[in-house]
Design a protein around this motif. Structure first.
Motif, PDB file in Angstrom:
ATOM      1  N   GLU A  33       8.639  11.912  12.522  1.00 40.86           N
ATOM      2  CA  GLU A  33       7.374  12.589  12.289  1.00 40.86           C
ATOM      3  C   GLU A  33       7.032  12.418  10.823  1.00 40.86           C
ATOM      4  OE1 GLU A  33       8.704  17.137  12.514  1.00 40.86           O
ATOM      5  OE2 GLU A  33       9.617  15.846  14.019  1.00 40.86           O
ATOM      6  N   LEU A  34       5.756  12.494  10.514  1.00 39.39           N
ATOM      7  CA  LEU A  34       5.288  12.121   9.190  1.00 39.39           C
ATOM      8  C   LEU A  34       4.478  13.259   8.583  1.00 39.39           C
ATOM      9  CD1 LEU A  34       3.947   8.601  10.263  1.00 39.39           C
ATOM     10  CD2 LEU A  34       6.276   9.186   9.552  1.00 39.39           C
ATOM     11  N   HIS A  35       4.429  13.296   7.258  1.00 38.10           N
ATOM     12  CA  HIS A  35       3.559  14.248   6.577  1.00 38.10           C
ATOM     13  C   HIS A  35       2.207  13.596   6.320  1.00 38.10           C
ATOM     14  CE1 HIS A  35       6.840  17.193   4.893  1.00 38.10           C
ATOM     15  NE2 HIS A  35       6.573  17.359   6.170  1.00 38.10           N
ATOM     16  N   TRP A  36       2.119  12.793   5.274  1.00 33.70           N
ATOM     17  CA  TRP A  36       0.847  12.167   4.896  1.00 33.70           C
ATOM     18  C   TRP A  36       1.100  10.679   4.680  1.00 33.70           C
ATOM     19  CZ3 TRP A  36       2.877  16.491   2.286  1.00 33.70           C
ATOM     20  CH2 TRP A  36       2.345  17.712   2.725  1.00 33.70           C
ATOM     21  N   PRO A  37       1.057   9.897   5.740  1.00 41.71           N
ATOM     22  CA  PRO A  37       1.435   8.481   5.649  1.00 41.71           C
ATOM     23  C   PRO A  37       0.308   7.556   5.225  1.00 41.71           C
ATOM     24  CG  PRO A  37       0.880   9.010   7.905  1.00 41.71           C
ATOM     25  CD  PRO A  37       0.733  10.295   7.114  1.00 41.71           C
ATOM     26  N   ALA A  94      -3.375   7.965  13.915  1.00 36.01           N
ATOM     27  CA  ALA A  94      -2.504   8.273  15.053  1.00 36.01           C
ATOM     28  C   ALA A  94      -2.704   7.267  16.179  1.00 36.01           C
ATOM     29  CB  ALA A  94      -2.786   9.687  15.555  1.00 36.01           C
ATOM     30  N   GLY A  95      -3.932   6.815  16.361  1.00 37.32           N
ATOM     31  CA  GLY A  95      -4.195   5.857  17.411  1.00 37.32           C
ATOM     32  C   GLY A  95      -3.476   4.535  17.196  1.00 37.32           C
ATOM     33  N   ALA A  99       1.014   8.130  17.573  1.00 34.57           N
ATOM     34  CA  ALA A  99       1.464   9.511  17.398  1.00 34.57           C
ATOM     35  C   ALA A  99       0.923  10.387  18.517  1.00 34.57           C
ATOM     36  CB  ALA A  99       1.010  10.054  16.050  1.00 34.57           C
ATOM     37  N   GLY A 100       1.688  11.434  18.856  1.00 36.98           N
ATOM     38  CA  GLY A 100       1.285  12.295  19.945  1.00 36.98           C
ATOM     39  C   GLY A 100       0.548  13.545  19.524  1.00 36.98           C
ATOM     40  N   LEU A 134      -4.583  13.563  22.286  1.00 36.28           N
ATOM     41  CA  LEU A 134      -3.759  14.054  21.185  1.00 36.28           C
ATOM     42  C   LEU A 134      -3.687  15.579  21.213  1.00 36.28           C
ATOM     43  CD1 LEU A 134      -5.183  11.792  18.346  1.00 36.28           C
ATOM     44  CD2 LEU A 134      -2.771  11.873  19.013  1.00 36.28           C
ATOM     45  N   THR A 135      -2.515  16.101  20.880  1.00 32.04           N
ATOM     46  CA  THR A 135      -2.327  17.537  20.731  1.00 32.04           C
ATOM     47  C   THR A 135      -2.635  17.933  19.291  1.00 32.04           C
ATOM     48  OG1 THR A 135      -0.620  17.617  22.436  1.00 32.04           O
ATOM     49  CG2 THR A 135      -0.623  19.405  20.830  1.00 32.04           C
TER      50      THR A 135
END
Length: 254
Positions: A33-37, A94-95, A99-100, A134-135
């Motif tokens: 999981e990422l913070h600010w990529p 995310a797309g 990422a979920g 996406l959630t």
């Protein structure tokens, strides 16, 4: 198979993000999981994910003006255009990386007008994210680390989640933040499990590796299993030194 996700906002921060993903795979994590990529091209992250086979559970919306100490903009009155730009950016990123979920960061604010702003912006974010499967996650932060953050405890977040009643809006339950602010981590997990979208952990109170501190994660992890949770748990802790030297807990607690 590992039951843990490596939060690369805190782990392997000395490495470029693509190499941090590879390090997480080599260490036996099941996800990242990422913070600010956003400073790393999304295609580079996608390539590392494809190479390792790791999924991305979540990433955060941008913080805003970092130099000014901002921690999100979604509850900031008059910053609606920035909130829209932030969620649009996160959805696009995310797309590409698959990422979920997206953690929508409320920011430093308080009061009725801030709440109205947050709820309004959050509703837009949920509607936009729903079209991309996406959630949306919201997370209370403890007042010791983030004294001015809008979301201060799980009761406040729970109320907003029920009020919006959006099918893709969930709670990010961070055992560290709950342990610092509310204690009774196990009781809160059980009570809130129906609205939880992701679980994170670190030792309390120092946010180090989870095999120390006031919270017994052997007990907490067993409880999470008993509650039927079957997704990776997010290791969001701050190693004292190199991340690779802090991972004994994966064996002792896993």
């Amino acid at each position: 198979m590992s039951r843990f996700s490596a939060n690369l906002g805190f782990l392997w921060t000395e490495l470029p993000l693509s190499d941090a993903i590879r390090a997480a795979k080599a260490a036996g994590f099941a996800a990242v999981e990422l913070h600010w990529p956003y400073d790393t091209p999304a295609q580079d992250v996608r390539a590392a994910l494809d190479e390792t086979g790791l999924p991305v559970l979540a990433l955060n919306t941008r913080r805003g003006d970092v130099a000014a100490g901002e921690y999100g903009v979604f509850a900031l009155v008059g910053r609606e255009d920035e909130a829209l730009a932030a969620i649009s950016q996160s959805i696009a990123y995310a797309g590409v990386i698959g990422a979920g979920a997206i953690h929508v960061m409320a920011g430093n604010a308080n009061g009725a007008e801030a709440r109205e702003t947050f709820v309004r912006n959050l509703k837009v974010a949920c509607e936009m994210a729903r079209g991309h499967d996406l959630t949306i996650l919201i997370e209370p932060l403890n007042g010791f680390d983030a004294p001015n953050y809008f979301l201060r405890d799980t009761a406040q977040a729970e109320q907003i989640i029920h009020e919006l009643n959006a099918p893709n809006l969930r709670l990010m339950f961070d055992c560290y933040h709950v342990g610092r602010t509310e204690s009774q981590v196990g009781a809160q997990l059980e009570r809130l499990m129906p609205i939880i979208g992701h679980i994170q952990f670190a030792s309390v109170p120092d946010r180090g590796a989870p095999d120390q501190g006031e919270v017994d994660y052997k007990v907490i992890f067993k409880q999470i299993d008993a509650l039927g949770w079957d997704r990776p748990l997010g290791a969001e802790y701050k190693p004292l030194g190199l991340t690779g030297e802090s991972l004994n807990w994966m064996t002792t607690l896993g």
